[in-house]
Design a protein around this motif. Structure first.
Motif, PDB file in Angstrom:
ATOM      1  N   GLY A 256       0.453  -1.746  -0.279  1.00  0.00           N
ATOM      2  CA  GLY A 256      -0.079   0.098   0.162  1.00  0.00           C
ATOM      3  C   GLY A 256       0.859   1.500   0.369  1.00  0.00           C
ATOM      4  N   GLN A 257       0.384   2.439  -0.003  1.00  0.00           N
ATOM      5  CA  GLN A 257       0.791   3.729   0.081  1.00  0.00           C
ATOM      6  C   GLN A 257       2.567   4.135   1.218  1.00  0.00           C
ATOM      7  OE1 GLN A 257      -0.025   8.356  -0.882  1.00  0.00           O
ATOM      8  NE2 GLN A 257      -1.720   6.792   0.074  1.00  0.00           N
ATOM      9  N   LEU A 258       1.088   3.244   2.363  1.00  0.00           N
ATOM     10  CA  LEU A 258       2.165   4.339   3.497  1.00  0.00           C
ATOM     11  C   LEU A 258       3.154   2.728   3.708  1.00  0.00           C
ATOM     12  CD1 LEU A 258       3.251   5.724   6.292  1.00  0.00           C
ATOM     13  CD2 LEU A 258       1.396   4.133   7.152  1.00  0.00           C
TER      14      LEU A 258
ATOM     15  N   SER B 221      -0.255  -8.459   1.380  1.00  0.00           N
ATOM     16  CA  SER B 221      -2.339  -8.682   1.801  1.00  0.00           C
ATOM     17  C   SER B 221      -2.166 -10.321   1.638  1.00  0.00           C
ATOM     18  CB  SER B 221      -3.169  -8.175   1.120  1.00  0.00           C
ATOM     19  OG  SER B 221      -2.981  -8.935  -0.278  1.00  0.00           O
TER      20      SER B 221
ATOM     21  N   LEU C 124       0.431 -11.648   4.245  1.00  0.00           N
ATOM     22  CA  LEU C 124      -0.212 -11.731   5.790  1.00  0.00           C
ATOM     23  C   LEU C 124      -1.329 -11.325   5.717  1.00  0.00           C
ATOM     24  CD1 LEU C 124      -0.299 -11.578   8.713  1.00  0.00           C
ATOM     25  CD2 LEU C 124       1.413  -9.768   9.070  1.00  0.00           C
ATOM     26  N   ASP C 125      -2.530 -11.735   5.798  1.00  0.00           N
ATOM     27  CA  ASP C 125      -4.340 -11.784   6.022  1.00  0.00           C
ATOM     28  C   ASP C 125      -4.493 -11.225   7.245  1.00  0.00           C
ATOM     29  OD1 ASP C 125      -6.176 -11.329   5.317  1.00  0.00           O
ATOM     30  OD2 ASP C 125      -6.935 -12.647   4.142  1.00  0.00           O
ATOM     31  N   ILE C 126      -4.326  -9.597   7.503  1.00  0.00           N
ATOM     32  CA  ILE C 126      -4.947 -10.036   8.911  1.00  0.00           C
ATOM     33  C   ILE C 126      -6.536  -9.818   9.318  1.00  0.00           C
ATOM     34  CG2 ILE C 126      -3.135  -7.436   8.854  1.00  0.00           C
ATOM     35  CD1 ILE C 126      -4.956  -5.624   8.704  1.00  0.00           C
TER      36      ILE C 126
ATOM     37  N   ALA D 239      -1.919  -2.057   6.977  1.00  0.00           N
ATOM     38  CA  ALA D 239      -3.439  -2.577   6.170  1.00  0.00           C
ATOM     39  C   ALA D 239      -4.140  -1.735   6.785  1.00  0.00           C
ATOM     40  CB  ALA D 239      -2.844  -4.100   6.747  1.00  0.00           C
ATOM     41  N   ALA D 240      -5.349  -1.373   5.608  1.00  0.00           N
ATOM     42  CA  ALA D 240      -6.645  -1.604   6.137  1.00  0.00           C
ATOM     43  C   ALA D 240      -7.875  -1.131   4.626  1.00  0.00           C
ATOM     44  CB  ALA D 240      -6.883   0.362   6.142  1.00  0.00           C
TER      45      ALA D 240
ATOM     46  N   THR E 152      -9.951   0.963   2.558  1.00  0.00           N
ATOM     47  CA  THR E 152      -9.544   2.124   2.949  1.00  0.00           C
ATOM     48  C   THR E 152     -10.317   2.876   1.877  1.00  0.00           C
ATOM     49  OG1 THR E 152      -7.837   2.258   1.528  1.00  0.00           O
ATOM     50  CG2 THR E 152      -7.116   2.392   3.656  1.00  0.00           C
TER      51      THR E 152
ATOM     52  N   ILE F  77      -1.998   2.890  12.147  1.00  0.00           N
ATOM     53  CA  ILE F  77      -2.608   4.162  11.627  1.00  0.00           C
ATOM     54  C   ILE F  77      -3.944   3.999  11.786  1.00  0.00           C
ATOM     55  CG2 ILE F  77      -1.948   5.580   9.886  1.00  0.00           C
ATOM     56  CD1 ILE F  77       0.486   3.900  11.181  1.00  0.00           C
ATOM     57  N   SER F  78      -4.389   5.371  12.100  1.00  0.00           N
ATOM     58  CA  SER F  78      -5.678   5.592  12.199  1.00  0.00           C
ATOM     59  C   SER F  78      -6.070   6.720  11.567  1.00  0.00           C
ATOM     60  CB  SER F  78      -6.345   5.259  12.953  1.00  0.00           C
ATOM     61  OG  SER F  78      -7.541   5.303  13.426  1.00  0.00           O
TER      62      SER F  78
ATOM     63  N   TYR G   5     -16.305   3.596   6.794  1.00  0.00           N
ATOM     64  CA  TYR G   5     -14.493   3.825   7.160  1.00  0.00           C
ATOM     65  C   TYR G   5     -14.139   4.566   7.941  1.00  0.00           C
ATOM     66  CZ  TYR G   5      -9.448   5.351   6.274  1.00  0.00           C
ATOM     67  OH  TYR G   5      -8.165   5.395   6.311  1.00  0.00           O
TER      68      TYR G   5
ATOM     69  N   LYS H  63     -12.695   2.593  11.601  1.00  0.00           N
ATOM     70  CA  LYS H  63     -11.375   2.677  12.105  1.00  0.00           C
ATOM     71  C   LYS H  63     -11.426   3.000  13.428  1.00  0.00           C
ATOM     72  CE  LYS H  63      -8.199   2.750   9.713  1.00  0.00           C
ATOM     73  NZ  LYS H  63      -6.335   1.947   9.149  1.00  0.00           N
TER      74      LYS H  63
ATOM     75  N   THR I  13      -3.951   9.492  11.358  1.00  0.00           N
ATOM     76  CA  THR I  13      -3.652  10.792  10.695  1.00  0.00           C
ATOM     77  C   THR I  13      -4.389  11.341   9.215  1.00  0.00           C
ATOM     78  OG1 THR I  13      -1.040  11.364   8.903  1.00  0.00           O
ATOM     79  CG2 THR I  13      -2.782   8.824   8.785  1.00  0.00           C
TER      80      THR I  13
ATOM     81  N   VAL J 272      -2.954  11.356   3.269  1.00  0.00           N
ATOM     82  CA  VAL J 272      -2.018  10.526   3.082  1.00  0.00           C
ATOM     83  C   VAL J 272      -1.938  10.903   1.693  1.00  0.00           C
ATOM     84  CG1 VAL J 272      -0.138   8.559   3.288  1.00  0.00           C
ATOM     85  CG2 VAL J 272      -1.760   9.597   5.293  1.00  0.00           C
TER      86      VAL J 272
HETATM   87  N1  NAP Z   1      -4.557   7.194   2.131  1.00  0.00           N
HETATM   88  C1  NAP Z   1      -4.775   8.160   3.505  1.00  0.00           C
HETATM   89  O1  NAP Z   1      -5.148   9.266   2.807  1.00  0.00           O
HETATM   90  C2  NAP Z   1      -4.962   8.110   4.477  1.00  0.00           C
HETATM   91  C3  NAP Z   1      -5.877   8.994   5.873  1.00  0.00           C
HETATM   92  C4  NAP Z   1      -5.590   8.890   7.199  1.00  0.00           C
HETATM   93  C5  NAP Z   1      -5.586   7.723   7.615  1.00  0.00           C
HETATM   94  N2  NAP Z   1      -5.498   6.441   6.365  1.00  0.00           N
HETATM   95  C6  NAP Z   1      -4.486   5.327   6.693  1.00  0.00           C
HETATM   96  O2  NAP Z   1      -3.206   4.935   7.103  1.00  0.00           O
HETATM   97  C7  NAP Z   1      -2.763   3.992   6.552  1.00  0.00           C
HETATM   98  C8  NAP Z   1      -1.785   3.872   5.425  1.00  0.00           C
HETATM   99  O3  NAP Z   1      -3.040   3.558   4.638  1.00  0.00           O
HETATM  100  P1  NAP Z   1      -2.632   3.607   2.761  1.00  0.00           P
HETATM  101  O4  NAP Z   1      -2.957   5.125   2.524  1.00  0.00           O
HETATM  102  O5  NAP Z   1      -1.324   2.690   2.345  1.00  0.00           O
HETATM  103  O6  NAP Z   1      -3.764   2.904   2.230  1.00  0.00           O
HETATM  104  P2  NAP Z   1      -3.796   1.920   1.075  1.00  0.00           P
HETATM  105  O7  NAP Z   1      -3.036   2.578   0.016  1.00  0.00           O
HETATM  106  O8  NAP Z   1      -5.748   1.763   0.680  1.00  0.00           O
HETATM  107  O9  NAP Z   1      -2.762   0.588   1.623  1.00  0.00           O
HETATM  108  C9  NAP Z   1      -3.835  -0.271   2.142  1.00  0.00           C
HETATM  109  C10 NAP Z   1      -3.118  -1.986   2.136  1.00  0.00           C
HETATM  110  O10 NAP Z   1      -3.825  -2.510   2.899  1.00  0.00           O
HETATM  111  C11 NAP Z   1      -3.841  -3.695   2.123  1.00  0.00           C
HETATM  112  N3  NAP Z   1      -4.375  -4.842   2.977  1.00  0.00           N
HETATM  113  C12 NAP Z   1      -6.116  -4.681   2.599  1.00  0.00           C
HETATM  114  N4  NAP Z   1      -7.155  -5.676   2.960  1.00  0.00           N
HETATM  115  C13 NAP Z   1      -5.156  -6.491   4.161  1.00  0.00           C
HETATM  116  C14 NAP Z   1      -5.544  -8.008   4.387  1.00  0.00           C
HETATM  117  N5  NAP Z   1      -6.890  -8.328   4.788  1.00  0.00           N
HETATM  118  N6  NAP Z   1      -4.826  -7.273   5.136  1.00  0.00           N
HETATM  119  C15 NAP Z   1      -3.565  -7.557   4.593  1.00  0.00           C
HETATM  120  N7  NAP Z   1      -3.236  -6.714   4.309  1.00  0.00           N
HETATM  121  C16 NAP Z   1      -4.457  -5.595   3.507  1.00  0.00           C
HETATM  122  C17 NAP Z   1      -3.836  -3.533   1.135  1.00  0.00           C
HETATM  123  O11 NAP Z   1      -3.561  -4.758  -0.105  1.00  0.00           O
HETATM  124  P3  NAP Z   1      -4.499  -5.307  -1.333  1.00  0.00           P
HETATM  125  O12 NAP Z   1      -3.627  -3.921  -1.987  1.00  0.00           O
HETATM  126  O13 NAP Z   1      -3.523  -5.889  -1.551  1.00  0.00           O
HETATM  127  O14 NAP Z   1      -5.829  -5.474  -1.165  1.00  0.00           O
HETATM  128  C18 NAP Z   1      -3.282  -2.137   0.926  1.00  0.00           C
HETATM  129  O15 NAP Z   1      -1.832  -2.895   0.175  1.00  0.00           O
HETATM  130  C19 NAP Z   1      -4.642   3.283   6.621  1.00  0.00           C
HETATM  131  O16 NAP Z   1      -4.724   2.481   7.859  1.00  0.00           O
HETATM  132  C20 NAP Z   1      -5.534   3.689   6.577  1.00  0.00           C
HETATM  133  O17 NAP Z   1      -6.620   3.724   7.496  1.00  0.00           O
HETATM  134  C21 NAP Z   1      -4.481   6.721   5.309  1.00  0.00           C
END
Ligand code: NAP
Length: 287
Positions: free
Chosen positions: A10-12, A33, A36-38, A60-61, A63, A100-101, A130, A134, A153, A156
């Motif tokens: 994912g992004q982070l 994922s 490791l499937d959470i 992982a989330a 999102t 991360i929340s 969502y 969270k 946060t 992002v």
């Molecule tokens: N992006 C934002 O603007 C933002 C803002 C506030 C908070 N956050 C929080 O920051 C954190 C990181 O966000 P991000 O932007 O990096 O999100 P992201 O790019 O959507 O990445 C989320 C990752 O979680 C993985 N995932 C989904 N279901 C899963 C499972 N069952 N087991 C393991 N991995 C799984 C996804 O893998 P697959 O693609 O393979 O499903 C993806 O790689 C999250 O907790 C999010 O809630 C994000």
């Protein structure tokens, strides 16, 4: 020191990978994922038994904020049951969890803490599935674990994954003029700045004994505040792209999930406790 990172693609997760070699004393285990499937306690336990992590960073989330409104079960499975499974594995293996929340736990109606934004102690009131899931994930962790950091946060962005900045850069190639909402106020967060913050917290834990009292909820975003419209304008300015940006109200851009109108986070706690200096949101747009 072993640090396992969930959601590594994912992004982070990718942002953490991009700076991992700057931390030679840490053995990182990056799990996608599929590795490791959470949502599976068996998968979590297998990974923890194999790698015996000292720290787990849960990026992982589920999102997809709008999709979550109709895909409630899946959002809850990942954001609540997933967080619970990881917390249980952390407890059994004496692992510190960094989870991360989001600013979406707040309703954005009233920031009780004044001009600096929402404090960690302000009452959450999520406006959509969502944010609700969270928040329930945070609560599941707090019910199980003592050794956790929950880092909330907002907004992002980075070169990795899908995010607002990349959408704007793509639209700049396709259109001469775009409309962006100007009545939602928050703070963009550079994913690499967030990754550095997480690793600073881990380093503090490694270097300083008796830091049990530091566990808890923290806010992290970049400094300052803006609307999505102002964020778009700044992106185009820094990338020297000539695009006409029209400010519009959220009512002109309806979405399935309601967003908080105001979600600036007060970072006083994390800055004081971990001696972190945070850059203004404009500074690292091109980082
Ligand atoms: N992006 C934002 O603007 C933002 C803002 C506030 C908070 N956050 C929080 O920051 C954190 C990181 O966000 P991000 O932007 O990096 O999100 P992201 O790019 O959507 O990445 C989320 C990752 O979680 C993985 N995932 C989904 N279901 C899963 C499972 N069952 N087991 C393991 N991995 C799984 C996804 O893998 P697959 O693609 O393979 O499903 C993806 O790689 C999250 O907790 C999010 O809630 C994000």
């Amino acid at each position: 020191m072993v640090v396992i990172v969930t959601g590594a693609n994912g992004q982070l997760g990718q942002a953490i990978q991009s700076i991992a070699d700057q931390y030679p004393s840490i053995d990182f285990v990056f799990c996608s994922s599929s590795e490791l499937d959470i949502t599976s306690s068996v998968s979590c336990e297998a990974a923890f038994t194999k790698y015996k992590p000292d720290f787990c960073i849960n990026t992982a989330a589920y999102t997809a904020v709008d999709k979550a409104e109709t895909d409630v079960e899946k959002a809850r499975l990942v954001n609540v049951i997933g967080a619970k499974n990881l917390a249980e594995s952390c407890k059994q293996n004496n692992t510190v969890l960094l989870h991360i929340s989001t600013d979406f736990v707040f309703d954005g109606i009233v920031a009780t803490s004044g001009s600096k934004g929402y404090r960690e102690t302000d009452a959450p009131n999520p406006q959509g599935v969502y944010g609700q899931t969270k928040l329930e994930g945070e609560q599941a962790i707090q019910a199980i674990l003592e050794k956790y950091f929950i880092i909330r946060t907002s907004w992002v962005y980075s070169q990795f994954g899908a995010n607002f900045m990349k959408t704007m850069l793509r639209l700049a190639q396709e259109k001469d003029s775009i409309s962006v909402v100007n009545d939602q106020i928050g703070t963009p967060t550079n994913a690499v700045d967030l990754a550095e913050c997480l690793l600073k917290i881990i380093n503090t834990q490694i270097l300083t004994p008796n830091t049990q009292h530091l566990f808890g909820i923290y806010n992290f975003s970049n400094e300052g505040q803006c609307s999505w419209y102002e964020f778009a304008v700044e992106i185009f300015k820094q990338y020297q792209l000539s695009v006409n940006v029209n400010p519009i109200p959220s009512s002109a851009y309806p979405t399935p999930a309601k967003r908080p109108a105001y979600s600036v986070l007060d970072k006083s706690k994390i800055k004081t406790v971990f001696e972190i200096t945070i850059s203004n949101w404009q500074k690292h747009i091109k980082k």
